[in-house]
Design a protein around this motif. Structure first.
Motif, PDB file in Angstrom:
ATOM      1  N   ILE A  68       0.836  -1.205   0.000  1.00  6.40           N
ATOM      2  CA  ILE A  68       0.000   0.000   0.000  1.00  6.40           C
ATOM      3  C   ILE A  68       0.868   1.252   0.000  1.00  6.40           C
ATOM      4  O   ILE A  68       0.619   2.196  -0.755  1.00  6.40           O
ATOM      5  CB  ILE A  68      -0.947  -0.014   1.216  1.00  6.40           C
ATOM      6  CG1 ILE A  68      -1.922  -1.196   1.105  1.00  6.40           C
ATOM      7  CG2 ILE A  68      -1.725   1.294   1.314  1.00  6.40           C
ATOM      8  CD1 ILE A  68      -2.626  -1.535   2.391  1.00  6.40           C
ATOM      9  N   TYR A  83      -2.011  -1.633   8.580  1.00 10.76           N
ATOM     10  CA  TYR A  83      -2.604  -2.766   7.858  1.00 10.76           C
ATOM     11  C   TYR A  83      -2.865  -3.934   8.811  1.00 10.76           C
ATOM     12  O   TYR A  83      -2.050  -4.247   9.684  1.00 10.76           O
ATOM     13  CB  TYR A  83      -1.661  -3.228   6.743  1.00 10.76           C
ATOM     14  CG  TYR A  83      -2.116  -4.499   6.062  1.00 10.76           C
ATOM     15  CD1 TYR A  83      -3.171  -4.494   5.167  1.00 10.76           C
ATOM     16  CD2 TYR A  83      -1.501  -5.713   6.345  1.00 10.76           C
ATOM     17  CE1 TYR A  83      -3.603  -5.659   4.557  1.00 10.76           C
ATOM     18  CE2 TYR A  83      -1.919  -6.887   5.742  1.00 10.76           C
ATOM     19  CZ  TYR A  83      -2.979  -6.860   4.848  1.00 10.76           C
ATOM     20  OH  TYR A  83      -3.394  -8.018   4.258  1.00 10.76           O
ATOM     21  N   THR A  90     -12.405  -1.680  10.139  1.00  7.97           N
ATOM     22  CA  THR A  90     -11.388  -0.643   9.940  1.00  7.97           C
ATOM     23  C   THR A  90     -11.863   0.685  10.523  1.00  7.97           C
ATOM     24  O   THR A  90     -11.038   1.482  10.986  1.00  7.97           O
ATOM     25  CB  THR A  90     -11.038  -0.471   8.453  1.00  7.97           C
ATOM     26  OG1 THR A  90     -12.211  -0.141   7.712  1.00  7.97           O
ATOM     27  CG2 THR A  90     -10.397  -1.746   7.895  1.00  7.97           C
ATOM     28  N   VAL A 109      -6.261  -0.242   6.631  1.00  6.01           N
ATOM     29  CA  VAL A 109      -6.706  -1.203   5.612  1.00  6.01           C
ATOM     30  C   VAL A 109      -6.683  -2.602   6.217  1.00  6.01           C
ATOM     31  O   VAL A 109      -5.779  -2.940   6.990  1.00  6.01           O
ATOM     32  CB  VAL A 109      -5.787  -1.163   4.371  1.00  6.01           C
ATOM     33  CG1 VAL A 109      -6.299  -2.134   3.296  1.00  6.01           C
ATOM     34  CG2 VAL A 109      -5.689   0.250   3.810  1.00  6.01           C
ATOM     35  N   ILE A 132     -11.698  -4.080  -1.107  1.00  3.96           N
ATOM     36  CA  ILE A 132     -10.901  -3.091  -0.397  1.00  3.96           C
ATOM     37  C   ILE A 132     -11.723  -2.606   0.782  1.00  3.96           C
ATOM     38  O   ILE A 132     -12.792  -2.016   0.617  1.00  3.96           O
ATOM     39  CB  ILE A 132     -10.533  -1.898  -1.314  1.00  3.96           C
ATOM     40  CG1 ILE A 132      -9.594  -2.359  -2.422  1.00  3.96           C
ATOM     41  CG2 ILE A 132      -9.892  -0.776  -0.500  1.00  3.96           C
ATOM     42  CD1 ILE A 132      -9.311  -1.291  -3.467  1.00  3.96           C
ATOM     43  N   TRP A 133     -11.214  -2.876   1.966  1.00  8.99           N
ATOM     44  CA  TRP A 133     -11.884  -2.455   3.194  1.00  8.99           C
ATOM     45  C   TRP A 133     -10.932  -1.495   3.894  1.00  8.99           C
ATOM     46  O   TRP A 133      -9.918  -1.900   4.448  1.00  8.99           O
ATOM     47  CB  TRP A 133     -12.209  -3.663   4.076  1.00  8.99           C
ATOM     48  CG  TRP A 133     -12.524  -4.922   3.317  1.00  8.99           C
ATOM     49  CD1 TRP A 133     -11.890  -6.118   3.405  1.00  8.99           C
ATOM     50  CD2 TRP A 133     -13.571  -5.121   2.335  1.00  8.99           C
ATOM     51  NE1 TRP A 133     -12.457  -7.045   2.561  1.00  8.99           N
ATOM     52  CE2 TRP A 133     -13.493  -6.457   1.883  1.00  8.99           C
ATOM     53  CE3 TRP A 133     -14.560  -4.288   1.808  1.00  8.99           C
ATOM     54  CZ2 TRP A 133     -14.354  -6.976   0.924  1.00  8.99           C
ATOM     55  CZ3 TRP A 133     -15.414  -4.802   0.853  1.00  8.99           C
ATOM     56  CH2 TRP A 133     -15.314  -6.124   0.428  1.00  8.99           C
ATOM     57  N   MET A 134     -11.250  -0.202   3.856  1.00  9.24           N
ATOM     58  CA  MET A 134     -10.316   0.774   4.405  1.00  9.24           C
ATOM     59  C   MET A 134     -11.044   1.957   5.024  1.00  9.24           C
ATOM     60  O   MET A 134     -12.198   2.243   4.679  1.00  9.24           O
ATOM     61  CB  MET A 134      -9.347   1.261   3.335  1.00  9.24           C
ATOM     62  CG  MET A 134      -9.954   2.096   2.219  1.00  9.24           C
ATOM     63  SD  MET A 134      -8.699   2.563   0.973  1.00  9.24           S
ATOM     64  CE  MET A 134      -9.614   3.771   0.013  1.00  9.24           C
ATOM     65  N   ARG A 236      -5.451  -4.710  -6.035  1.00  6.27           N
ATOM     66  CA  ARG A 236      -6.059  -3.764  -5.101  1.00  6.27           C
ATOM     67  C   ARG A 236      -5.105  -2.658  -4.649  1.00  6.27           C
ATOM     68  O   ARG A 236      -5.547  -1.551  -4.327  1.00  6.27           O
ATOM     69  CB  ARG A 236      -6.622  -4.532  -3.902  1.00  6.27           C
ATOM     70  CG  ARG A 236      -7.828  -5.393  -4.264  1.00  6.27           C
ATOM     71  CD  ARG A 236      -8.208  -6.324  -3.140  1.00  6.27           C
ATOM     72  NE  ARG A 236      -7.178  -7.326  -2.913  1.00  6.27           N
ATOM     73  CZ  ARG A 236      -7.069  -8.052  -1.811  1.00  6.27           C
ATOM     74  NH1 ARG A 236      -7.934  -7.873  -0.824  1.00  6.27           N
ATOM     75  NH2 ARG A 236      -6.118  -8.955  -1.687  1.00  6.27           N
ATOM     76  N   ILE A 240      -6.116   1.254  -4.217  1.00 12.04           N
ATOM     77  CA  ILE A 240      -6.056   1.975  -2.944  1.00 12.04           C
ATOM     78  C   ILE A 240      -5.250   3.256  -3.101  1.00 12.04           C
ATOM     79  O   ILE A 240      -5.650   4.327  -2.622  1.00 12.04           O
ATOM     80  CB  ILE A 240      -5.442   1.084  -1.843  1.00 12.04           C
ATOM     81  CG1 ILE A 240      -6.390  -0.072  -1.509  1.00 12.04           C
ATOM     82  CG2 ILE A 240      -5.135   1.903  -0.586  1.00 12.04           C
ATOM     83  CD1 ILE A 240      -5.798  -1.104  -0.575  1.00 12.04           C
TER      84      ILE A 240
END
Length: 326
Positions: A68, A83, A90, A109, A132-134, A236, A240
């Protein structure tokens, strides 16, 4: 050092010599070799050839702090990356970091969430390897009543980031969803903490279905993914990075104006329901009208049958198209 090596390998079509890596990073060959081995273990297809150096031959969809960081270049968002392989949410982690004093731009993230959050207390499915979970920590100097506008800014940033990487421009379903072919691919949840009449921090959570190959029967008519819409798997990390940069740029514009007036035209171009019939599901009763865009405060403008315009405030209602979700 991991992030720097990943970035250098990505930027070079051919081989990067060990000597060049050592020189640019100011470390020994042994230190470089150890990092290369770690990256190979994490899933990076790195070839090591004597007298040539290192080459990133196979860029698999690896998600890590180093990956990332290698995809984020400056700007107010992503100044710090945290992370997790797995966490509860998150947003929960980002709020805890914000309470501890995390700086604006902190990005959290996770590969997987086991208690992902949706709007109005709903859960959000967050399986590993598919999305993508952020969440981001922001500290805008604005009144609490204006904080809901950050949700619209985030929607612009995520949609722009997706477009920059994939060439696909999602539409925005006011105020906080991104849609493709009338189906939701991204949800945005904004939570804030205030002190007296000031915002202490805002946490913006973004969940994007990237490589999801299918959904349960109860969701398949209203949910989709970048993969299902394009027929292509996407990495991903670059997504991001692009989302973070675009969000940062739009956020700076918003903070300069302290409202959405300079972003209004851009937002309306992406507004899924613009000039279409919508149904407003309000606590005091539902009503219909024509969506006429947003005002400078991010309120949805709905023209009623008698020609008057209703200003719909985010968080109080849901808006649906007359034939379904959009």
């Amino acid at each position: 050092m991991k992030a720097e090596i990943i970035k250098m390998l990505k930027e070079r079509d051919g081989y990067v010599s060990g000597q060049e890596l050592c020189g640019r990073l100011g470390v020994s060959r042994t230190a470089v070799w150890k990092v290369i081995k770690q990256l190979q273990t994490e899933g990076y297809g790195i070839e090591a050839v004597r007298n040539k150096g290192y080459h990133l031959a196979d860029m698999t969809d690896v998600l890590s702090e180093a990956e990332i960081r290698s995809c984020i270049e400056g700007g107010p968002v992503g100044s710090r990356v945290v992370y997790y392989e797995e966490t509860d949410s998150t947003n929960t982690r980002a709020k805890a970091l914000a309470e501890e004093g995390a700086e604006e731009g902190t990005l959290v993230v996770a590969e997987r969430q086991n208690a992902g959050k949706g709007r109005r207390g709903r859960g959000w499915s967050s399986p590993p390897g598919s999305g993508i979970w952020m969440s981001m920590v922001l500290r805008p100097d604005i009144e609490p009543s204006h904080a809901s506008m950050v949700t619209l800014v985030a929607a612009l940033g995520v949609s722009e980031g997706i477009f920059q990487v994939t060439g696909i421009m999602p539409q925005i379903k006011w105020p906080n969803d991104l849609v493709l072919s009338g189906k939701k691919i991204c949800g945005i949840l904004t939570e804030m903490t205030t002190e007296l009449d000031a915002v202490q921090y805002v946490v913006v959570g973004m969940g994007t279905n990237v490589n999801t190959t299918g959904f349960p029967e109860e969701l398949e008519k209203k949910a989709s993914s970048l993969y299902l819409e394009s027929g292509k798997l996407w990495k991903r990390g670059p997504l991001i990075g692009a989302m973070a940069r675009a969000l940062g740029e739009y956020y700076e514009i918003f903070m300069d104006a302290k409202d959405l007036s300079p972003l209004k035209e851009t937002y309306e171009k992406r507004l899924a329901n613009l000039n279409r019939q919508v149904t407003v599901l309000a606590p005091k009763g539902s009503y219909g009208g024509i969506c006429r865009g947003i005002d400078s405060q991010g309120e949805l403008l709905v023209e009623l049958e008698d020609g008057t315009v209703s200003r719909v405030i985010s968080g109080e209602v849901s808006v649906r198209g007359i034939y379904g979700y959009v």
